[in-house]
Design a protein around this motif. Structure first.
Motif, PDB file in Angstrom:
ATOM      1  N   ALA B 137      35.984  -3.859  18.904  1.00 52.37           N
ATOM      2  CA  ALA B 137      35.645  -2.634  18.168  1.00 52.37           C
ATOM      3  C   ALA B 137      34.806  -1.714  19.044  1.00 52.37           C
ATOM      4  O   ALA B 137      34.996  -0.493  19.051  1.00 52.37           O
ATOM      5  CB  ALA B 137      34.893  -2.981  16.888  1.00 52.37           C
ATOM      6  N   LEU B 138      33.875  -2.312  19.809  1.00 52.04           N
ATOM      7  CA  LEU B 138      33.033  -1.479  20.670  1.00 52.04           C
ATOM      8  C   LEU B 138      33.882  -0.721  21.679  1.00 52.04           C
ATOM      9  O   LEU B 138      33.656   0.462  21.946  1.00 52.04           O
ATOM     10  CB  LEU B 138      32.001  -2.349  21.405  1.00 52.04           C
ATOM     11  CG  LEU B 138      31.029  -3.140  20.542  1.00 52.04           C
ATOM     12  CD1 LEU B 138      30.032  -3.890  21.422  1.00 52.04           C
ATOM     13  CD2 LEU B 138      30.284  -2.220  19.590  1.00 52.04           C
ATOM     14  N   SER B 139      34.872  -1.406  22.262  1.00 50.74           N
ATOM     15  CA  SER B 139      35.727  -0.743  23.249  1.00 50.74           C
ATOM     16  C   SER B 139      36.534   0.375  22.615  1.00 50.74           C
ATOM     17  O   SER B 139      36.660   1.464  23.180  1.00 50.74           O
ATOM     18  CB  SER B 139      36.684  -1.746  23.893  1.00 50.74           C
ATOM     19  OG  SER B 139      35.974  -2.616  24.738  1.00 50.74           O
ATOM     20  N   VAL B 140      37.078   0.114  21.425  1.00 57.23           N
ATOM     21  CA  VAL B 140      37.948   1.109  20.789  1.00 57.23           C
ATOM     22  C   VAL B 140      37.140   2.333  20.347  1.00 57.23           C
ATOM     23  O   VAL B 140      37.542   3.480  20.570  1.00 57.23           O
ATOM     24  CB  VAL B 140      38.690   0.488  19.597  1.00 57.23           C
ATOM     25  CG1 VAL B 140      39.519   1.522  18.885  1.00 57.23           C
ATOM     26  CG2 VAL B 140      39.577  -0.645  20.075  1.00 57.23           C
ATOM     27  N   ILE B 141      35.976   2.081  19.735  1.00 60.56           N
ATOM     28  CA  ILE B 141      35.124   3.208  19.327  1.00 60.56           C
ATOM     29  C   ILE B 141      34.666   3.969  20.563  1.00 60.56           C
ATOM     30  O   ILE B 141      34.612   5.201  20.582  1.00 60.56           O
ATOM     31  CB  ILE B 141      33.916   2.704  18.512  1.00 60.56           C
ATOM     32  CG1 ILE B 141      34.376   2.033  17.234  1.00 60.56           C
ATOM     33  CG2 ILE B 141      32.978   3.845  18.182  1.00 60.56           C
ATOM     34  CD1 ILE B 141      33.279   1.320  16.483  1.00 60.56           C
ATOM     35  N   GLY B 142      34.349   3.205  21.619  1.00 59.63           N
ATOM     36  CA  GLY B 142      33.924   3.843  22.857  1.00 59.63           C
ATOM     37  C   GLY B 142      35.002   4.731  23.449  1.00 59.63           C
ATOM     38  O   GLY B 142      34.703   5.798  23.996  1.00 59.63           O
ATOM     39  N   THR B 143      36.250   4.304  23.324  1.00 59.99           N
ATOM     40  CA  THR B 143      37.347   5.141  23.822  1.00 59.99           C
ATOM     41  C   THR B 143      37.360   6.481  23.106  1.00 59.99           C
ATOM     42  O   THR B 143      37.607   7.519  23.716  1.00 59.99           O
ATOM     43  CB  THR B 143      38.693   4.430  23.597  1.00 59.99           C
ATOM     44  OG1 THR B 143      38.580   3.097  24.061  1.00 59.99           O
ATOM     45  CG2 THR B 143      39.811   5.134  24.326  1.00 59.99           C
ATOM     46  N   PHE B 144      37.067   6.439  21.805  1.00 62.57           N
ATOM     47  CA  PHE B 144      36.985   7.685  21.047  1.00 62.57           C
ATOM     48  C   PHE B 144      35.879   8.587  21.602  1.00 62.57           C
ATOM     49  O   PHE B 144      36.094   9.782  21.853  1.00 62.57           O
ATOM     50  CB  PHE B 144      36.725   7.369  19.568  1.00 62.57           C
ATOM     51  CG  PHE B 144      36.428   8.572  18.737  1.00 62.57           C
ATOM     52  CD1 PHE B 144      37.394   9.549  18.533  1.00 62.57           C
ATOM     53  CD2 PHE B 144      35.176   8.752  18.154  1.00 62.57           C
ATOM     54  CE1 PHE B 144      37.119  10.668  17.758  1.00 62.57           C
ATOM     55  CE2 PHE B 144      34.899   9.865  17.383  1.00 62.57           C
ATOM     56  CZ  PHE B 144      35.869  10.818  17.192  1.00 62.57           C
ATOM     57  N   GLY B 145      34.707   7.987  21.847  1.00 61.56           N
ATOM     58  CA  GLY B 145      33.603   8.772  22.420  1.00 61.56           C
ATOM     59  C   GLY B 145      33.986   9.352  23.770  1.00 61.56           C
ATOM     60  O   GLY B 145      33.706  10.517  24.064  1.00 61.56           O
ATOM     61  N   ALA B 146      34.646   8.531  24.591  1.00 64.98           N
ATOM     62  CA  ALA B 146      35.042   9.002  25.918  1.00 64.98           C
ATOM     63  C   ALA B 146      36.059  10.133  25.800  1.00 64.98           C
ATOM     64  O   ALA B 146      36.001  11.119  26.550  1.00 64.98           O
ATOM     65  CB  ALA B 146      35.626   7.841  26.719  1.00 64.98           C
ATOM     66  N   ALA B 147      36.972  10.021  24.830  1.00 65.70           N
ATOM     67  CA  ALA B 147      37.977  11.073  24.656  1.00 65.70           C
ATOM     68  C   ALA B 147      37.333  12.373  24.186  1.00 65.70           C
ATOM     69  O   ALA B 147      37.740  13.463  24.584  1.00 65.70           O
ATOM     70  CB  ALA B 147      39.034  10.625  23.649  1.00 65.70           C
ATOM     71  N   LEU B 148      36.301  12.249  23.350  1.00 66.02           N
ATOM     72  CA  LEU B 148      35.620  13.457  22.867  1.00 66.02           C
ATOM     73  C   LEU B 148      34.923  14.190  23.992  1.00 66.02           C
ATOM     74  O   LEU B 148      34.931  15.410  24.050  1.00 66.02           O
ATOM     75  CB  LEU B 148      34.570  13.084  21.817  1.00 66.02           C
ATOM     76  CG  LEU B 148      34.944  13.021  20.358  1.00 66.02           C
ATOM     77  CD1 LEU B 148      33.708  12.675  19.549  1.00 66.02           C
ATOM     78  CD2 LEU B 148      35.498  14.333  19.867  1.00 66.02           C
ATOM     79  N   THR B 149      34.290  13.443  24.893  1.00 64.22           N
ATOM     80  CA  THR B 149      33.397  14.065  25.864  1.00 64.22           C
ATOM     81  C   THR B 149      33.999  14.151  27.251  1.00 64.22           C
ATOM     82  O   THR B 149      33.302  14.509  28.191  1.00 64.22           O
ATOM     83  CB  THR B 149      32.077  13.278  25.957  1.00 64.22           C
ATOM     84  OG1 THR B 149      32.393  11.924  26.266  1.00 64.22           O
ATOM     85  CG2 THR B 149      31.321  13.339  24.655  1.00 64.22           C
ATOM     86  N   VAL B 150      35.293  13.863  27.384  1.00 61.68           N
ATOM     87  CA  VAL B 150      35.849  13.787  28.732  1.00 61.68           C
ATOM     88  C   VAL B 150      35.821  15.155  29.424  1.00 61.68           C
ATOM     89  O   VAL B 150      35.723  15.244  30.646  1.00 61.68           O
ATOM     90  CB  VAL B 150      37.284  13.202  28.678  1.00 61.68           C
ATOM     91  CG1 VAL B 150      38.264  14.200  28.110  1.00 61.68           C
ATOM     92  CG2 VAL B 150      37.738  12.756  30.050  1.00 61.68           C
TER      93      VAL B 150
END
Lengths: 255, 218, 52
Positions: B137-150
């Motif tokens: 879950a941490l990785s998947v949620i983190g991917t969302f954060g990374a996609a938002l701020t890329v």
């Protein structure tokens, strides 16, 4: 992404959606803003003075019960502001009305201040009642988490230069954040049973507050609602004007 | 899909790929905690599950900005967006690669670090199990954060601000399961909730991440 | 006129004081930003009308 005159709308929408047109929106808000400011001022002044000077002390809580006139309305508005942002974000995603995205942006700082007031008044109320400024009680904790969500949302708006990209990304964040805010609420409930009393405004009379406190409280809530509406309308207008000024400047620079 | 996964894994394992940095960070955090709270082994064993969960979470967070940033800079993301593979699937694969290179090593290292913090014996199984269920879950949620701020320059700090509140439910249930396990209490409910969150997040978050990434690629 | 707040005077007064201060601040900042935006827009608009 010019906001107004350059894009002649093929068919003029009527009714509620016609106010998605920034010019019409500004006209409307200009007309009703004085009323909102007035209502907010009157009901806040009446409600708070009533609450502060003319309500009896609670037999258990003493004079601290007067804090309720700030605590409950601000907490209510803190949640409703996020809810309004969620609705505005959805409208932006579905119908691409700029006014909607800007309204969500305008509401966030108001929500932050409401959350701060709720947390602060809660802390000074909790100190004499529970003997502590802060407890990791579910309600308190979820408010703190809500505060973090507000901060993240505002930070994302600030960080992205292109306004449409910023509107899109913050809308997505608002949607996802709402889901996680609800999830956190349940998680926190599971994690710790709290000190906080139940809802003070439930229809269930048993745990409700008495009438003497109830009526001025309603006036204060009305005051906070009107204050919120006035602030959001005004701030949305500000955002629209800023964007329009920027668009005009950009056109100037091009010619 | 498999090609993308192997490519991401290869890049991570290659020198300079950042593999192992998360582990090292986890180790350092765990070592620093006793300096902060004192060497009392009774206290340490009580807070060990929480500290290990928090350490794993932060180590996971720190490696997130590499998740998309490099591919963003060299244009790989544009290619991915135009490839026949849906962006949602591509991001799920990237999250999986992130979990294999960051989450899984953290899970495996946690028991060793548990010894340092004097974790009670019954706690090890539950710690590993809860991390195993929670870190995806941490990785998947983190991917969302990374996609938002890329698209944001130096967006690392911003991303932490956005991602950490989203980690709250996972952390609560994960740490709760580990803590209850360490004290010999029943862990079923918290583990089930944790698994539920992870499953839900894996199912839904890729859509949000892909939506955010598409906006950024526009 | 002042109600007797008893031993909780500090709590009640500080709650009211800080909350009202925060609301005032928010309103003042909002109004200020609004005026600035209005002025900026007017300036740009008159300029663009003069030139074009």
């Amino acid at each position: 992404m010019s906001l107004t005159e350059d894009t002649p709308t093929p068919k003029r929408p009527s009714g509620f959606w016609s106010y998605a047109n920034p010019v019409k929106f500004l006209g409307l808000s200009e007309r009703i803003l004085p009323a909102f400011w007035g209502l907010a001022a009157v009901s806040l002044i009446v409600g708070l003075i009533w609450g502060f000077f003319f309500t009896p002390d609670d037999f258990r809580q003493g004079s601290t019960v007067k804090i309720i006139y700030l605590h409950v309305p601000s907490a209510l508005m803190a949640i409703n502001a996020w809810f309004m942002m969620l609705v505005a974000s959805l409208i932006w995603i579905v119908r691409r009305h700029h006014v909607s995205a800007l309204a969500a942006k305008a509401a966030a700082p108001v929500g932050v201040v409401m959350t701060l007031i709720a947390l602060f008044t809660g802390a000074v109320w909790g100190q004499p009642m529970w003997g502590t400024w802060w407890a990791w009680d579910p309600r308190l904790t979820s408010f703190l988490i809500l505060f973090l969500f507000y901060l993240g949302y505002i930070a994302l708006w600030e960080a992205i230069e292109d306004p449409d990209t910023a509107a899109d990304l913050t809308s997505v964040l608002c949607l996802v954040g709402s889901v996680f805010a609800v999830l956190s609420r349940y998680a926190v409930n599971f994690w710790n049973q709290g000190l906080h009393q139940g809802a003070s405004l439930s229809l269930d009379k048993e745990e409700n507050v008495a009438d003497v406190f109830y009526i001025p409280l309603l006036v204060c809530i009305a005051g906070f609602v009107f204050l919120f509406l006035a602030l959001v309308l005004y701030r949305t207008g500000t955002e629209i004007r800023l964007r329009r000024a920027r668009a005009l400047q950009a056109r100037e620079a091009r010619t | 899909m498999r090609a993308l996964l192997t490519r991401d894994l290869m890049l991570a394992f290659r020198a300079g790929g950042g593999f192992g940095l998360g582990l090292a960070f986890f180790l350092i955090v765990t070592v620093l905690v006793p300096f902060g709270v004192g060497p009392n082994s009774e206290l340490l064993s009580r807070i060990a599950p929480g500290i290990l969960w928090l350490g794993a979470l932060l180590a996971c967070l720190l490696s997130l900005d590499r998740l998309l940033a490099l591919d963003w800079e060299d244009g790989t993301l544009d290619l991915l967006a135009t490839s026949p593979l849906p962006l949602e699937a591509a991001l799920s694969i990237k999250a999986l690669a992130h979990w294999i290179t960051t989450g899984l090593p953290l899970v495996l290292a946690a028991p060793v670090l548990g010894i340092l913090l004097n974790l009670p014996t019954p706690g090890y199984t539950w710690l590993v199990l809860s991390l195993l269920l929670g870190t995806p879950a941490l990785s998947v949620i983190g991917t969302f954060g990374a996609a938002l701020t890329v698209g944001v320059k130096r967006g690392g700090l911003l991303m932490s601000l956005l991602v950490l509140p989203l980690y709250v439910p996972t952390l609560i249930f994960g740490a709760e399961a580990a803590r209850r396990g360490a004290t010999g209490m029943d862990t079923t409910t918290s583990l089930l909730m944790l698994a539920g969150i992870t499953a839900g997040v894996i199912a839904i978050m890729p859509f949000a991440s892909a939506a955010a990434l598409r906006v950024n690629l526009r | 006129m002042m109600p007797d707040l008893g031993k909780y005077a500090d709590a009640v007064l500080s709650a009211y004081g800080v909350s009202i201060l925060l609301i005032m601040l928010l309103v003042i900042i909002t109004l200020r930003k609004g005026r600035a935006a209005r002025a900026a827009l007017e300036a740009v608009e008159t300029r663009s009308k003069k030139n074009g």
